[in-house]
Design a protein around this motif. Sequence first.
Motif, PDB file in Angstrom:
ATOM      1  N   VAL A  46       0.857  -1.192   0.000  1.00  0.00           N
ATOM      2  CA  VAL A  46       0.000   0.000   0.000  1.00  0.00           C
ATOM      3  C   VAL A  46       0.893   1.241   0.000  1.00  0.00           C
ATOM      4  O   VAL A  46       1.864   1.320   0.751  1.00  0.00           O
ATOM      5  CB  VAL A  46      -0.932   0.021   1.223  1.00  0.00           C
ATOM      6  CG1 VAL A  46      -1.763   1.297   1.243  1.00  0.00           C
ATOM      7  CG2 VAL A  46      -1.846  -1.196   1.213  1.00  0.00           C
ATOM      8  N   ASP A 103       0.416   5.474   0.159  1.00  0.00           N
ATOM      9  CA  ASP A 103      -0.488   6.601   0.378  1.00  0.00           C
ATOM     10  C   ASP A 103       0.136   7.886  -0.150  1.00  0.00           C
ATOM     11  O   ASP A 103       1.307   8.179   0.120  1.00  0.00           O
ATOM     12  CB  ASP A 103      -0.804   6.764   1.862  1.00  0.00           C
ATOM     13  CG  ASP A 103      -1.668   5.640   2.399  1.00  0.00           C
ATOM     14  OD1 ASP A 103      -2.511   5.141   1.631  1.00  0.00           O
ATOM     15  OD2 ASP A 103      -1.494   5.244   3.571  1.00  0.00           O
ATOM     16  N   THR A 139      -0.649  11.682   0.298  1.00  0.00           N
ATOM     17  CA  THR A 139      -1.477  12.514   1.168  1.00  0.00           C
ATOM     18  C   THR A 139      -1.160  13.990   0.989  1.00  0.00           C
ATOM     19  O   THR A 139      -0.073  14.383   0.576  1.00  0.00           O
ATOM     20  CB  THR A 139      -1.254  12.124   2.634  1.00  0.00           C
ATOM     21  OG1 THR A 139       0.134  12.301   2.964  1.00  0.00           O
ATOM     22  CG2 THR A 139      -1.624  10.670   2.874  1.00  0.00           C
ATOM     23  N   ASN A 163      -6.352  13.108  -0.631  1.00  0.00           N
ATOM     24  CA  ASN A 163      -5.567  11.987  -0.118  1.00  0.00           C
ATOM     25  C   ASN A 163      -5.903  10.750  -0.941  1.00  0.00           C
ATOM     26  O   ASN A 163      -7.079  10.392  -1.068  1.00  0.00           O
ATOM     27  CB  ASN A 163      -5.870  11.735   1.356  1.00  0.00           C
ATOM     28  CG  ASN A 163      -5.490  12.913   2.224  1.00  0.00           C
ATOM     29  OD1 ASN A 163      -4.461  13.543   2.005  1.00  0.00           O
ATOM     30  ND2 ASN A 163      -6.314  13.224   3.213  1.00  0.00           N
ATOM     31  N   SER A 197      -4.906   6.606  -2.023  1.00  0.00           N
ATOM     32  CA  SER A 197      -4.297   5.349  -1.595  1.00  0.00           C
ATOM     33  C   SER A 197      -4.239   4.394  -2.787  1.00  0.00           C
ATOM     34  O   SER A 197      -5.222   4.267  -3.523  1.00  0.00           O
ATOM     35  CB  SER A 197      -5.099   4.715  -0.453  1.00  0.00           C
ATOM     36  OG  SER A 197      -4.465   3.530  -0.001  1.00  0.00           O
ATOM     37  N   THR A 225      -2.659   0.424  -4.218  1.00  0.00           N
ATOM     38  CA  THR A 225      -2.073  -0.890  -3.936  1.00  0.00           C
ATOM     39  C   THR A 225      -1.275  -1.335  -5.157  1.00  0.00           C
ATOM     40  O   THR A 225      -1.718  -1.169  -6.290  1.00  0.00           O
ATOM     41  CB  THR A 225      -3.163  -1.929  -3.629  1.00  0.00           C
ATOM     42  OG1 THR A 225      -4.120  -1.957  -4.702  1.00  0.00           O
ATOM     43  CG2 THR A 225      -3.888  -1.574  -2.344  1.00  0.00           C
ATOM     44  N   TYR A 236       5.305   6.795  -6.523  1.00  0.00           N
ATOM     45  CA  TYR A 236       4.692   7.911  -5.793  1.00  0.00           C
ATOM     46  C   TYR A 236       4.573   9.143  -6.699  1.00  0.00           C
ATOM     47  O   TYR A 236       3.526   9.796  -6.724  1.00  0.00           O
ATOM     48  CB  TYR A 236       5.548   8.229  -4.565  1.00  0.00           C
ATOM     49  CG  TYR A 236       4.969   9.287  -3.656  1.00  0.00           C
ATOM     50  CD1 TYR A 236       4.126   8.940  -2.610  1.00  0.00           C
ATOM     51  CD2 TYR A 236       5.270  10.636  -3.838  1.00  0.00           C
ATOM     52  CE1 TYR A 236       3.593   9.903  -1.765  1.00  0.00           C
ATOM     53  CE2 TYR A 236       4.733  11.609  -3.006  1.00  0.00           C
ATOM     54  CZ  TYR A 236       3.907  11.239  -1.971  1.00  0.00           C
ATOM     55  OH  TYR A 236       3.374  12.201  -1.151  1.00  0.00           O
ATOM     56  N   ASP A 258     -10.318   8.171  -9.720  1.00  0.00           N
ATOM     57  CA  ASP A 258      -9.720   6.829  -9.648  1.00  0.00           C
ATOM     58  C   ASP A 258      -9.453   6.270 -11.044  1.00  0.00           C
ATOM     59  O   ASP A 258      -8.386   5.693 -11.303  1.00  0.00           O
ATOM     60  CB  ASP A 258     -10.642   5.883  -8.881  1.00  0.00           C
ATOM     61  CG  ASP A 258     -10.957   6.401  -7.480  1.00  0.00           C
ATOM     62  OD1 ASP A 258     -10.239   7.314  -7.024  1.00  0.00           O
ATOM     63  OD2 ASP A 258     -11.901   5.891  -6.866  1.00  0.00           O
ATOM     64  N   LYS A 298      -9.286   8.717  -0.926  1.00  0.00           N
ATOM     65  CA  LYS A 298      -9.831   8.562   0.417  1.00  0.00           C
ATOM     66  C   LYS A 298     -10.580   9.813   0.872  1.00  0.00           C
ATOM     67  O   LYS A 298     -11.642   9.718   1.480  1.00  0.00           O
ATOM     68  CB  LYS A 298      -8.707   8.238   1.404  1.00  0.00           C
ATOM     69  CG  LYS A 298      -7.998   6.923   1.129  1.00  0.00           C
ATOM     70  CD  LYS A 298      -7.166   6.489   2.310  1.00  0.00           C
ATOM     71  CE  LYS A 298      -6.026   7.453   2.577  1.00  0.00           C
ATOM     72  NZ  LYS A 298      -5.159   6.993   3.671  1.00  0.00           N
TER      73      LYS A 298
END
Length: 379
Positions: free
Chosen positions: A196, A198, A200, A215, A217, A219, A240, A267, A291
């Motif tokens: 995972v 993140d 943020t 934020n 997230s 996988t 990232y 998404d 999120k």
Amino acid sequence: MKMPRRVIVKKNERGLLLRNGDFERVLQPGTHWLYSPIDALRVEVFPMEQAAFTHGLADYLMAREPQVVAAEFVRVELGEHQVGLRTENGVLVEVLAPGTRRLYWKGLVDVRLEVIDITASADVPAAVLARLAQTDLRQRPVSGLAGVLQVQVPDHGAGILSIDGKVDRLLAPGAHAFWKFNREVAVEAVDLRLQVLDVTGQEILTRDKVALRLNLSATWRFTDPQLAHKTLAKPADHLYRELQFGLRAAVGTRTLDELLENKTVIDEVVSAQVTTRLADSGLQLDGVGVKDIVLPGEMKTILAQVVEAGKAAEANVIRRREETAATRSLLNTAKVMEGNPVALRMKELETLERVAERIDKISVFGGLDQVLNGLVKLR
């Protein structure tokens, strides 16, 4: 003047006789009488339990006294590409680096040396690795292990072996060891399980200039760790940054209303863009999800007012609709009673019942007809 002096060398000792600081001979166990001027002869005694001969005359003996060395010592001379495994009484006690030159006393301790050529490969043979494993559990620790890199790769991972800065190969789960002499060896552990990541606190402007804080997230997993480390310096950092770029592309090209109407568009756009950018990199993006979408304070107030006004309008429409329906129902009832005296009489009784429920006590004079006629008059 020569003065006799007695020197005793025990059975577990050897003596080194020095004349004016120079090597004279090795003294065997027993009693020795020395005749020399005062301080001309000196004896240094060495216990045989300590096999290593650490003395300034070691190099001299190896160079000028080969017969003495052959008789009294185990000689160790390793080449530039050789590693030595020294055992004492059959137990491994030391790993000797290339170029090592030493002497070890013969006698009480059985010193043996195994020489390994490390020119062709940095891999420690499996048999040697088994002898080096768990050395901290031994009664006497093995010295010289700083020259050996030991790695334990877990069952759910892999190891990226790099030699002199170049990726060499992928290590399977299990125990591995490599010689660090004459080369730079490094192993980077890689987790092959789903991970995972993140992203943020991303401040991004929408197309209509509204600042949003998001934020995200994601996988992901390694599909080819060796390829990933060959093409990318830091695979996780690269992923990232790609997620950041994808997020900005999804938000910066759309208005706030478009994003609020279809929240999954972020998404979808991020997933499609990042998946394309990660092709042939050894990484795989499994899923992406936003999120949180945080609005500025004044924008929250405005949206709250909009929502409140919309809900008030909906409530007003519903109230008017119900009032219209109630009026229509009353009108239909009146039409039925207009041409039907029985229905009218039933309505009068129903009305009287409701009135009677609110009155504690009723006195009736003249019968039920008087009650009905006196209380209820419909014109």
